[in-house]
Each structure stands twice: as structure tokens, then as C-alpha cells.
Write an enzyme that holds these catalytic residues in place. Sequence first.
Site, PDB file in Angstrom:
ATOM      1  N   LYS A   9      25.560  41.644  34.882  1.00  0.00           N
ATOM      2  CA  LYS A   9      26.380  42.794  34.477  1.00  0.00           C
ATOM      3  C   LYS A   9      27.088  42.487  33.172  1.00  0.00           C
ATOM      4  CE  LYS A   9      30.557  40.808  35.415  1.00  0.00           C
ATOM      5  NZ  LYS A   9      31.439  40.384  34.324  1.00  0.00           N
ATOM      6  N   ASP A 133      33.694  40.339  41.937  1.00  0.00           N
ATOM      7  CA  ASP A 133      32.578  41.054  41.311  1.00  0.00           C
ATOM      8  C   ASP A 133      31.411  41.454  42.215  1.00  0.00           C
ATOM      9  OD1 ASP A 133      33.968  40.875  38.952  1.00  0.00           O
ATOM     10  OD2 ASP A 133      32.717  39.308  38.063  1.00  0.00           O
TER      11      ASP A 133
END
Length: 274
Positions: A9, A133
Site C-alpha cells: 500500500k 495497517d
Amino acid sequence: MLQLRSPAKINLFLKIVNRRPDGYHNLASLFQAINLVDNLHFQFADYSQFVCDDPRLPIDGSNLIIKAMELFRHKTGWNRPLKISLEKRIPYEAGLGGGSGNAATTLWAMNQLSGQIATEQQLMAWAGELGSDPAFFLSQGTAYCTGRGELLQAMPPLKSPQIWIVKPHRGLSTPAVYKRLDVSKLPVNHPEETLKGFYSGDARYYNDLEIPALELAPDLILLRQQLEKQGYQAVVLCGSGSAFFCIGGSEPQAMEAVRVFPAQFLNRSQGTWY
Ligand code: C5P
């Protein structure tokens, strides 16, 4: 046998809101999955085993894949032994969330292999127990994240520009970067406004963790300057670093001790993985 891609990401913008009494930081950030991926293979076996093609990676209980496997077993009671193999391609200590993506992919895979005994909502809540995350990767690839990063608002996919991920040889430790952060010195930004900009053709990329990261690793200042000279629309630190992402333009010129990965945004449809 189930083979899944485990994406990285980037944070298109990352605003640190404040420091919390528990030591974490509240943030407001637009997270985006990208097609720089690891490959994970899952197969039924006589006993549980985890192997990785990169000998530098710990394969004991400290690895988020093992933690995710144990968490899924604990939550569901589903105990069938699995052999998990990881082909590591995403650089680590880079701020790209590679380990968090591995954890989310493991939860997803175990749910598939067990006949979907949990809902996607449950997987997302469990992912939040593994770190800040992992939950993001259970979105469909674009999400506005708040809290310590685990509270998600799904966002529509964005048209991808060309991205270049630039990873210097040195890595950075996430706790060390957060420790160095002085919240009182951060620029004033309005994350809700920045978020709207991405959907009205006025994208503004920034990362509040850049100041502490560049203080900790001053050699990154030169790298950033070299990249900026090449005329990109934006050059921004990935998460807590040490990688940068460059938006638009052509491949960065060769630099010593630096690896470059081309990338694009990656999204998934509901019910399928990336
Ligand atoms: O949640 P995760 O284990 O990835 O966080 C690693 C470290 O990063 C935490 O121990 C904390 O020092 C820092 N962190 C933080 N605020 C966040 C996320 C991480 O201070 N929102």
C-alpha cells in the site's frame, strides 16, 4: 491449494492528528493498495509449516503470517494444518505495509479454505488486533483510514497514475519514526478537504511522517532532492519510510544503492481477492 497475491500500500496523504495516551497516534490517511505484490501459497498438510524464499525474514511467531494464522484459529476453532509459502517481493522497512498485507491475505485465505466461516466484517475486526495497517487490506483497495489506521471508510477506486516506488538500501523502523515525531511542529492540513480533492481532480499528496523520517535518516534528503529534480508531480515518503513514491513521469534515472519498482493502484471486487 490456494495461491493469492498480497499487495503493498501507499498513503496518498497521511495526516497525523495527535498523540494518544496509549502511545499510538491518531491519523487521517487515504490508503491505496498497489500492484507491487508478494505471492502466498496455502495448502493442506499433515502438520503446519511456514516457509519463505527470503532468508532474512523471520519465520517464527514474530512473523505476522503466523500471528494471523494463530488468531484465525483462536477466533474460529478451525485447526486444519496448513503449509504456507511466501514469495517475498515487497521490500521491507519501506513503509509499504508488506507484512500487514501478508497478515490480511492469510486471514482471507484461511476463511476461504475453511468454507467461509467468518464474515468480511469479522475478518476486518480481527485484522485490527494484529496491528494498525492489516485491516486496510480487507477493504477493496482504497480507504480513508482514521484512528491508529484501523478504522476504515471505503472509498471509490481512483484512476491510477503511473507510480514509481523508490527504495533506498537503508530501511526505517516504524516505532523509531513515530518516536521522533513532534506533533506540535506539523503543518496545518484539513484531511477531509484533502480527501475531497482526490475526487474532484485536485489531488494533493503529503505525509506528516516525512519530517521525523528525514531527521532520522538525513541521507534520504539527498535522494528526495534527486527525485524532485526529475520533475515528478509528487515525491512523497511511503508510510514511515524508507521508500518514496513518485507520481507521473518516466522511470527515475539509475541511482546507486536504490531499487525502483513500477506500480499502479490495485483494487478488488467484493468477494474476490486482489
Ligand atoms: O500497529 P503497528 O504494530 O504497525 O505499529 C507499530 C508502531 O508504530 C507502534 O508501536 C507505534 O510506535 C507506532 N504507531 C503509532 N501510531 C499509529 C501506528 C503506529 O504511534 N497510528
